[in-house]
Write an enzyme that holds these catalytic residues in place. Structure first.
Site, short mmCIF file in Angstrom:
data_model
loop_
_atom_site.label_atom_id
_atom_site.label_comp_id
_atom_site.label_asym_id
_atom_site.label_seq_id
_atom_site.Cartn_x
_atom_site.Cartn_y
_atom_site.Cartn_z
N PHE A 184 0.83 -1.22 0.00
CA PHE A 184 0.00 0.00 0.00
C PHE A 184 0.86 1.27 0.00
CE2 PHE A 184 -1.78 -3.15 3.14
CZ PHE A 184 -2.42 -3.90 2.17
N CYS A 185 2.01 1.19 -0.70
CA CYS A 185 2.94 2.33 -0.80
C CYS A 185 3.41 2.80 0.56
CB CYS A 185 2.30 3.48 -1.58
SG CYS A 185 1.93 3.10 -3.28
N ASN A 186 3.49 1.88 1.52
CA ASN A 186 3.93 2.21 2.88
C ASN A 186 5.02 1.21 3.29
OD1 ASN A 186 4.14 2.81 5.66
ND2 ASN A 186 2.00 3.41 5.75
#
Length: 838
Positions: free
Chosen positions: A452-454
């Site tokens: 999740f782009c984290n």
């Protein structure tokens, strides 16, 4: 629907679920504003983007078709400049100004202290802060591990020849931190955080510079960034961090040299502002970034930076454009900038139509109220979390691992709207998150998987060390690929998230999907173990005795000359070192070099093919082309040159064709493409090594443009068993034409169809490679009257009983033994098939 389950849910959450005191109940909202979900779609990716209301869009349409909005130049300040502005532009200025006020109201921010700057999204707002912040060699950029890539980007990365204005490039130090909070349990503080402790990760500096002495005057400016809600786990950060860092940074940074100077605070509220927007009257945050589609679905591509006025004075926007200058002279270095905050930072024309539409979204949210929305979606999140944690396999092993930092003192109102997790098999090994995502899609459930782009939160919760992460990258893992399990560890997670329009029924359907697809119960053979349908009771000895008296025959032979296009049936066909002569010998390639398949271009199934061996021509037809196209098979007919392509880890030499051939196929599929023929006498497996080196080795056996093997074989009895399961489903899935789904063997695009045994007996044949079929999604396509149609069957049913570690199995893959090849080898319909059991 089990109404007892809902009654039990309402006993616990009924006061919060469904807006009992609102203008509409949740059932009324779904019936009047989200009719498009009545087809059974369950949307559980609201953390990625929530859904827009149909009534919201109707209001926007009425607004735009009733009023006239024009480009609003020079209207970013609070005072009209009346000369030379039209009434339409002034009216648009009023709309834009009112939108700014509405955004500030949402965060309880005073217009005296804050300004709202519209951007193209939260990422653009973060980029603006990173570029304009007054970094120096004495500055620090501190951020929590749980942060989106867009926040990490403020740190900067080295790009050759790049001119960068971000933290590291300007000599600042950058470092990540973990935040730990101690909760008061004395019963008097009502769970208030009484102490905060941070731990620092390695300090980063460009070019290994040493730390200079801190300016004793403390004039350096530092930036601390954290999300109000982690978009990986849903954990919420305590906003007391804002006041601590603004007033007393030494309290948590202790004697660190980084506690000196002036600390400014940035909150990424893209996710958190949906249900708990930071109250800027209590927490004097310097910068808050947000996106509107996260709150009410539309418009996309519009966000905002809410910035304190005193912080705005420190930012320097070096670029200028039409909207940010009062005057400029073209042929000398002269620019006079505007003075207003909005005027200084909003480059170019405002996205005034998108800005005009946000008030309709806010009207909808405000009618329900943010606290009621928070309670509603938190009840669904807690319900799903509790059920997932209670799931057990038949051997007592846990099914689900949830990633969060909740303590027993945290109420469910504080647990957020999302649940991130991974699933385990009974033996403790992991189900791949891509397997879960694909099966969920077949069940009509939309969720999100990955990191999740984290990346910081992903590594933290999954327990991935730096060596794990680097090893995964060296193994070829990148964002959004299918490498979901590497070295026995997940590389990401599964996330479900709820929105204000989500229902208990959505949550229940998701839970039922998890139970039915991934939980092992007594006498249940699905959930990761290949079920053999009606033949599962056969012992190997019994199977061998049965095979000895079974008589198999070839019923159909089909050749598919062009990959993903229609094939043609034959009574007799020659064999060669690649399998059936000319099978998958051609393919279509896009102008960008992408290999085209039915999964990407469903119209390819409308191209029919036939090969006349006597005349040595391939004939192709399409309902989109008036004339059929004959293609000469003789070697002297190629005039497009020789090239090389990589496909499925294999390198091929290919022949091209003249423009008229490529134009025909481009018209047939509705996009530019070219036809290529496999040419190389041998085929090589190519493996990417470290760096740019590609290692290849020649193999004796050959493949044309097939995925895994030279032939796919299915049996009529297995197809019949599948059709029996399709027709006997309790909820009887219907095809798009309103008829119960019934599958023809040709839907699987087999080369060989055999008959003469029990369903799935082919699973146990010896010397035959048994594996998944990468044509799987294509079997959900049908074409009728020149139209391509797609459903979820039969793949959804196959997934329920023919799945093995992420692969849905049907039929068997065969490789021709070239040692048996002679100059007159043929396959023929009616030939007996002699098989040996395992």
């Amino acid at each position: 629907m089990d109404y007892a389950d809902k009654e039990e849910f309402l006993k616990e959450f009924g006061e919060d679920y469904g807006y009992p005191n609102g203008p509409k109940s949740i059932d009324q909202i779904r019936a009047t504003e989200f009719k498009r979900l009545e087809n059974g779609t369950v949307y559980l990716d609201h953390a990625g983007a929530t859904l827009y209301s149909e009534l919201q869009m109707e209001a926007i349409f009425r607004d735009f078709t009733t009023n006239v909005y024009g480009n609003p130049p020079n209207c970013k300040s609070l005072i009209h400049i009346l000369d030379s502005q039209s009434d339409i532009s002034l009216a648009t200025c009023d709309i834009v100004r009112a939108a700014r006020e509405q955004v500030l109201d949402y965060f309880n921010a005073s217009m005296k202290d804050y300004k709202c700057i519209f951007t193209s999204g939260a990422t653009a707002a973060l980029k603006l802060v990173g570029e304009a912040f007054p970094w120096s060699h004495q500055s620090s950029y501190m951020y929590t591990m749980e942060n989106h890539n867009s926040v990490l980007g403020i740190r900067d990365h080295v790009y050759p020849l790049a001119i960068s204005r971000y933290a590291l490039s300007q000599g600042a130090a950058a470092f990540a931190i973990d935040v730990e909070e101690a909760v008061d349990n004395d019963g008097l503080s009502e769970g208030l955080v009484t102490s905060t402790k941070i731990s620092l990760h390695p300090i980063q500096r460009r070019k290994g510079a040493s730390f200079p002495e801190r300016d004793p005057a403390g004039d350096a400016y530092n930036l601390f960034a954290f999300p109000s809600e982690c978009n990986f786990s849903g954990s919420r950060f305590n906003l007391d961090l804002v006041n601590i860092m603004k007033k007393n940074p030494e309290r948590i940074l202790e004697i660190s040299p980084f506690s000196k100077g002036r600390w400014m605070v940035l909150i990424d509220a893209a996710k958190g502002c949906v249900t708990q927007p930071p109250d800027l009257s209590k927490y004097p945050v310097d910068f808050v970034v947000m996106s509107f589609y996260k709150i009410f679905g539309y418009p996309t591509g519009l966000g905002a930076l809410i910035m304190r006025n005193d912080a705005a004075k420190l930012l320097k926007n070096t670029y200028f454009s039409g909207g940010t200058v009062a005057a400029s002279i073209a042929d000398i270095d002269f620019v006079k900038r505007r003075q207003g905050v909005e005027e200084l930072f909003e480059d170019g024309s405002a996205s005034f139509l998108s800005i005009a539409s946000i008030r309709h979204g806010f009207n909808l949210i405000n009618s329900l109220t943010v606290p009621a929305i928070c309670r509603h979606i938190a009840s669904l999140g807690m319900y799903v979390r509790k059920v997932l944690l209670s799931l057990r396999h038949e051997n007592g092993a846990d099914v689900c691992t949830i990633y969060a930092t909740y303590t027993s003192e945290v109420s469910y109102h504080d647990t957020g709207s999302m649940v991130s997790f991974n699933l385990k098999r009974p033996d403790g090994s992991w189900f791949g998150y891509r397997e879960v995502e694909k099966l969920a899609s077949l069940s009509g459930i939309q969720l999100r998987t990955g990191c999740f782009c984290n990346p910081g939160a992903c590594a933290k919760y999954l327990g991935l060390s730096h060596s794990d992460l680097l090893s995964n990258i060296e193994a070829g893992h990148v964002c959004w690929d299918d490498n979901d399990i590497i070295h026995g560890k997940p590389t990401g997670a599964i996330r479900v998230s709820f929105g204000y329009m989500s229902t208990f029924e959505d949550a229940k359907k998701f839970i039922d999907f998890i139970r039915n697809s991934f939980v092992s119960f007594p006498n249940k053979s699905a959930n990761g173990n290949l079920s053999r349908g009606g033949s599962s009771h056969f012992s190997p000895e019994g199977m061998e005795r049965w095979l000895s008296v079974s008589k198999y025959v070839i019923k159909f032979i089909t050749v598919y000359p062009i990959k993903s296009c229609a094939g043609f049936s034959v009574e007799r066909w020659p064999l060669c070192s690649t399998g059936l002569l000319h099978d998958r010998e051609w393919l279509l390639k896009s102008q960008t070099g992408e290999i085209l398949t039915q999964k990407k271009v469903p119209e390819m199934c409308l191209i029919s093919t036939y090969i006349d061996l006597n005349q040595e021509i391939l004939v192709v037809k399409s309902p989109r082309c008036r004339d059929e196209l004959p293609i000469n098979l003789k070697p002297d007919s190629y005039n497009g040159g020789i090239d090389e392509i990589d496909l499925y880890g294999q390198r091929y030499e290919v022949l091209g064709y003249a423009d008229e051939v490529n134009l025909w196929f481009s018209k047939a599929i509705g996009r530019p493409c070219s036809l290529l023929q496999c040419f190389s006498p041998k085929f090589r497996v190519c493996l990417n090594k470290r760096g740019d080196t590609v290692m290849c080795r020649d193999l004796e056996s050959r493949l044309n443009f097939t995925n895994e093997a030279q032939f796919l074989l299915v049996s009529e009895e297995s197809v019949s068993d599948l059709n029996s399961k399709l027709s006997s489903k309790a909820d009887t899935r219907k095809g798009i034409d309103g008829v119960t789904v019934k599958v023809n063997p040709m839907r699987f695009r087999p080369n060989l169809v055999v008959s003469g045994g029990e369903p799935y007996a082919e699973d146990r044949w010896r010397n035959l490679k048994i594996g998944g079929c990468n044509r799987c999604q294509m079997i959900n396509f049908t074409h009728k009257d020149g139209q391509v149609q797609k459903s979820k069957e039969p793949l959804a049913t196959l997934a329920s009983y023919r799945r093995l570690k992420g692969k849905i199995l049907f039929g068997i893959l065969l490789r021709y033994d070239i040692t048996e090849l002679d100059t007159d080898s043929y396959l023929e319909v009616g030939q007996e098939v002699h098989v040996n059991p395992e």
